[in-house]
Scaffold this active site. Structure first.
Site, PDB file in Angstrom:
ATOM      1  N   LEU A  67     115.304  56.715  47.417  1.00 16.50           N
ATOM      2  CA  LEU A  67     115.918  58.001  47.765  1.00 16.50           C
ATOM      3  C   LEU A  67     116.951  57.840  48.883  1.00 16.50           C
ATOM      4  O   LEU A  67     116.692  57.133  49.865  1.00 16.50           O
ATOM      5  CB  LEU A  67     114.801  58.935  48.248  1.00 16.50           C
TER       6      LEU A  67
ATOM      7  N   GLU B  71     110.323  53.487  41.409  1.00 12.63           N
ATOM      8  CA  GLU B  71     110.056  54.572  40.450  1.00 12.63           C
ATOM      9  C   GLU B  71     111.036  54.512  39.276  1.00 12.63           C
ATOM     10  O   GLU B  71     110.657  54.719  38.123  1.00 12.63           O
ATOM     11  CB  GLU B  71     110.151  55.933  41.156  1.00 12.63           C
TER      12      GLU B  71
ATOM     13  N   GLU C   2     106.990  55.149  51.673  1.00  6.17           N
ATOM     14  CA  GLU C   2     106.936  56.600  51.872  1.00  6.17           C
ATOM     15  C   GLU C   2     106.013  56.972  53.027  1.00  6.17           C
ATOM     16  O   GLU C   2     106.292  57.904  53.791  1.00  6.17           O
ATOM     17  CB  GLU C   2     106.474  57.303  50.585  1.00  6.17           C
TER      18      GLU C   2
ATOM     19  N   ARG D 143     107.692  56.771  56.229  1.00  7.11           N
ATOM     20  CA  ARG D 143     108.813  57.718  56.375  1.00  7.11           C
ATOM     21  C   ARG D 143     108.309  59.169  56.435  1.00  7.11           C
ATOM     22  O   ARG D 143     109.098  60.104  56.526  1.00  7.11           O
ATOM     23  CB  ARG D 143     109.780  57.613  55.192  1.00  7.11           C
TER      24      ARG D 143
HETATM   25  C1  1HE Z   1     120.277  53.756  53.040  1.00  7.25           C
HETATM   26  C2  1HE Z   1     119.062  53.586  52.358  1.00  7.25           C
HETATM   27  C3  1HE Z   1     118.400  54.739  51.887  1.00  7.25           C
HETATM   28  C4  1HE Z   1     119.799  51.645  52.942  1.00  7.25           C
HETATM   29  N1  1HE Z   1     118.966  55.937  52.113  1.00  7.25           N
HETATM   30  N2  1HE Z   1     120.791  54.971  53.253  1.00  7.25           N
HETATM   31  N3  1HE Z   1     113.816  53.916  51.040  1.00  7.25           N
HETATM   32  C5  1HE Z   1     113.565  53.171  52.115  1.00  7.25           C
HETATM   33  O1  1HE Z   1     112.824  53.523  53.005  1.00  7.25           O
HETATM   34  C6  1HE Z   1     114.312  51.869  52.174  1.00  7.25           C
HETATM   35  C7  1HE Z   1     115.328  51.913  53.275  1.00  7.25           C
HETATM   36  N4  1HE Z   1     116.195  50.733  53.213  1.00  7.25           N
HETATM   37  C8  1HE Z   1     115.806  49.523  53.655  1.00  7.25           C
HETATM   38  O2  1HE Z   1     114.668  49.293  54.041  1.00  7.25           O
HETATM   39  C9  1HE Z   1     116.861  48.442  53.697  1.00  7.25           C
HETATM   40  O3  1HE Z   1     118.142  49.089  53.677  1.00  7.25           O
HETATM   41  C10 1HE Z   1     116.809  47.457  52.497  1.00  7.25           C
HETATM   42  C11 1HE Z   1     115.543  46.591  52.618  1.00  7.25           C
HETATM   43  C12 1HE Z   1     116.802  48.158  51.141  1.00  7.25           C
HETATM   44  C13 1HE Z   1     118.065  46.555  52.536  1.00  7.25           C
HETATM   45  O4  1HE Z   1     118.191  45.999  53.837  1.00  7.25           O
HETATM   46  P1  1HE Z   1     119.592  45.451  54.368  1.00  7.25           P
HETATM   47  O5  1HE Z   1     119.392  44.807  55.696  1.00  7.25           O
HETATM   48  O6  1HE Z   1     120.240  44.625  53.284  1.00  7.25           O
HETATM   49  O7  1HE Z   1     120.557  46.736  54.504  1.00  7.25           O
HETATM   50  P2  1HE Z   1     120.621  47.841  55.690  1.00  7.25           P
HETATM   51  O8  1HE Z   1     121.510  47.312  56.780  1.00  7.25           O
HETATM   52  O9  1HE Z   1     119.293  48.322  56.065  1.00  7.25           O
HETATM   53  O10 1HE Z   1     121.372  49.046  54.942  1.00  7.25           O
HETATM   54  C14 1HE Z   1     122.759  49.014  54.632  1.00  7.25           C
HETATM   55  C15 1HE Z   1     123.260  50.440  54.635  1.00  7.25           C
HETATM   56  O11 1HE Z   1     122.590  51.168  53.588  1.00  7.25           O
HETATM   57  C16 1HE Z   1     122.912  51.171  55.922  1.00  7.25           C
HETATM   58  O12 1HE Z   1     123.932  52.113  56.131  1.00  7.25           O
HETATM   59  P3  1HE Z   1     125.118  51.846  57.204  1.00  7.25           P
HETATM   60  O13 1HE Z   1     125.934  53.079  57.186  1.00  7.25           O
HETATM   61  O14 1HE Z   1     124.425  51.550  58.517  1.00  7.25           O
HETATM   62  O15 1HE Z   1     125.861  50.633  56.675  1.00  7.25           O
HETATM   63  C17 1HE Z   1     121.638  51.899  55.580  1.00  7.25           C
HETATM   64  O16 1HE Z   1     121.422  53.043  56.363  1.00  7.25           O
HETATM   65  C18 1HE Z   1     121.923  52.294  54.132  1.00  7.25           C
HETATM   66  N5  1HE Z   1     120.691  52.535  53.383  1.00  7.25           N
HETATM   67  N6  1HE Z   1     118.789  52.246  52.309  1.00  7.25           N
HETATM   68  C19 1HE Z   1     120.138  56.029  52.782  1.00  7.25           C
HETATM   69  N7  1HE Z   1     117.264  54.658  51.197  1.00  7.25           N
HETATM   70  C20 1HE Z   1     112.214  60.743  44.867  1.00  7.25           C
HETATM   71  S1  1HE Z   1     111.264  60.345  46.201  1.00  7.25           S
HETATM   72  C21 1HE Z   1     111.533  58.671  46.539  1.00  7.25           C
HETATM   73  C22 1HE Z   1     111.075  58.369  47.924  1.00  7.25           C
HETATM   74  C23 1HE Z   1     111.686  57.113  48.437  1.00  7.25           C
HETATM   75  O17 1HE Z   1     112.503  56.484  47.797  1.00  7.25           O
HETATM   76  S2  1HE Z   1     111.161  56.649  49.992  1.00  7.25           S
HETATM   77  C24 1HE Z   1     111.920  55.116  50.244  1.00  7.25           C
HETATM   78  C25 1HE Z   1     113.281  55.240  50.839  1.00  7.25           C
END
Ligand code: 1HE
Length: 262
Positions: free
Chosen positions: A65, A113, A133, A136
């Site tokens: 998400l 998902e 989740e 978060r």
């Molecule tokens: C994002 C998102 C995101 C990255 N929403 N912006 N999902 C999560 O909790 C996973 C969150 N993401 C991560 O843990 C990491 O980004 C990753 C492991 C996937 C990749 O790490 P990395 O080091 O390669 O990248 P990064 O530096 O963390 O992220 C790069 C950019 O993507 C950064 O933005 P920037 O403006 O600082 O460059 C991040 O903020 C952005 N970014 N993931 C928004 N998810 C229907 S309900 C479903 C419920 C869920 O999916 S909960 C899980 C959400």
């Protein structure tokens, strides 16, 4: 044929539609607009192709998400947003053609998902899986409580959500969440080869596999066996089935080979 510069790319390769999440800078995080584009691509693939592949551009499949959008949503909009994910992923899971997901890097939260809504999951050695989740303060909302729980079991899913543990491709294969593990960089090619093979199957049988099997799994044994007989009889009456059976009996069709035989 390729659409690029969009949130979701779509290419038709012969009988296989290749759909790519295209927000690598945001690790393919799924915004409302991505859901709309993904659904449109899945519908188009159902019309034009015999099988589909879903992958992520860049090193990650999907970071789930888009948390920047979610944090702004009032309660009821969040409910409707989750229902949109359900609609879109239903188009994939119970549409007209089978889909294979090609997973590299993160398949996290909603990314897992999405993968669970496809029919086969191929992971390369860079793939990792998590349901963050809990940390978060949210919950799965893209069908995971049904689809991921059915794939790996509710106890393992609860473990992932409670502890935030991160699984690699081999552990996820052991848990049943993926069925093909390949070396780094080979997930997309392998998924395409599988989809090409799937596209050669009888169309009706593929349709029955993706639509009848999950419904039968929800039925009592008695109802499931009855439904199976109906679907099996319908399948065998198609012109396609009759031609394929004649081809086998008249030695024109490939035989099943033991593993390792050429
Ligand atoms: C994002 C998102 C995101 C990255 N929403 N912006 N999902 C999560 O909790 C996973 C969150 N993401 C991560 O843990 C990491 O980004 C990753 C492991 C996937 C990749 O790490 P990395 O080091 O390669 O990248 P990064 O530096 O963390 O992220 C790069 C950019 O993507 C950064 O933005 P920037 O403006 O600082 O460059 C991040 O903020 C952005 N970014 N993931 C928004 N998810 C229907 S309900 C479903 C419920 C869920 O999916 S909960 C899980 C959400």
């Amino acid at each position: 044929m390729a659409d690029t510069g969009t949130l979701v790319t779509y290419e038709l390769h012969g009988a296989v539609a290749r759909i790519g999440l295209n927000r690598a800078a945001k690790r393919n995080a799924v915004s409302d607009a991505v859901i709309d584009a993904l659904e449109a691509a899945a519908i188009r693939a159902g019309r034009e192709a015999r099988a589909g592949v879903i992958f992520g551009h860049g090193p990650h499949f999907c970071a789930g998400l888009d948390l920047s959008e979610h944090s702004e949503k009032p309660l009821f909009e969040a409910v409707l947003g989750s229902r949109r994910w359900h609609e879109a992923f239903d188009r994939i899971e119970r549409g007209t053609i089978p889909f294979v997901s090609a997973i590299s890097g993160a398949a996290v939260g909603g990314g897992l998902e999405l993968a669970a809504s496809t029919h086969l999951r191929v992971a390369d050695s860079t793939a990792f899986f998590a349901l963050p989740e809990g940390s978060r303060g949210i919950f799965v909302g893209g069908g995971g409580s049904v689809r991921i729980a059915r794939l790996i079991g509710p106890a393992r899913m609860a473990d992932m959500m409670l502890t935030g543990r991160v699984l690699d491709a081999e552990d996820m294969e052991r848990w049943g969440g993926v069925t093909h593990v390949v070396p780094e960089g080979q997930a997309l090619d392998h998924a395409m080869r599988l989809a090409e093979r799937i596209a050669e199957n009888a169309q009706f049988t593929n349709y029955a596999i993706i639509n009848a099997l999950p419904r039968i799994a929800d039925m009592s044994s008695e109802d499931g066996l009855f439904t199976e007989s109906m679907v099996a009889s319908l399948a065998s009456m198609t012109e396609d089935a009759q031609q394929r059976l004649r081809d086998f009996l008249e030695k024109r069709a490939a035989r099943v080979k033991a593993p390792g035989d050429d």
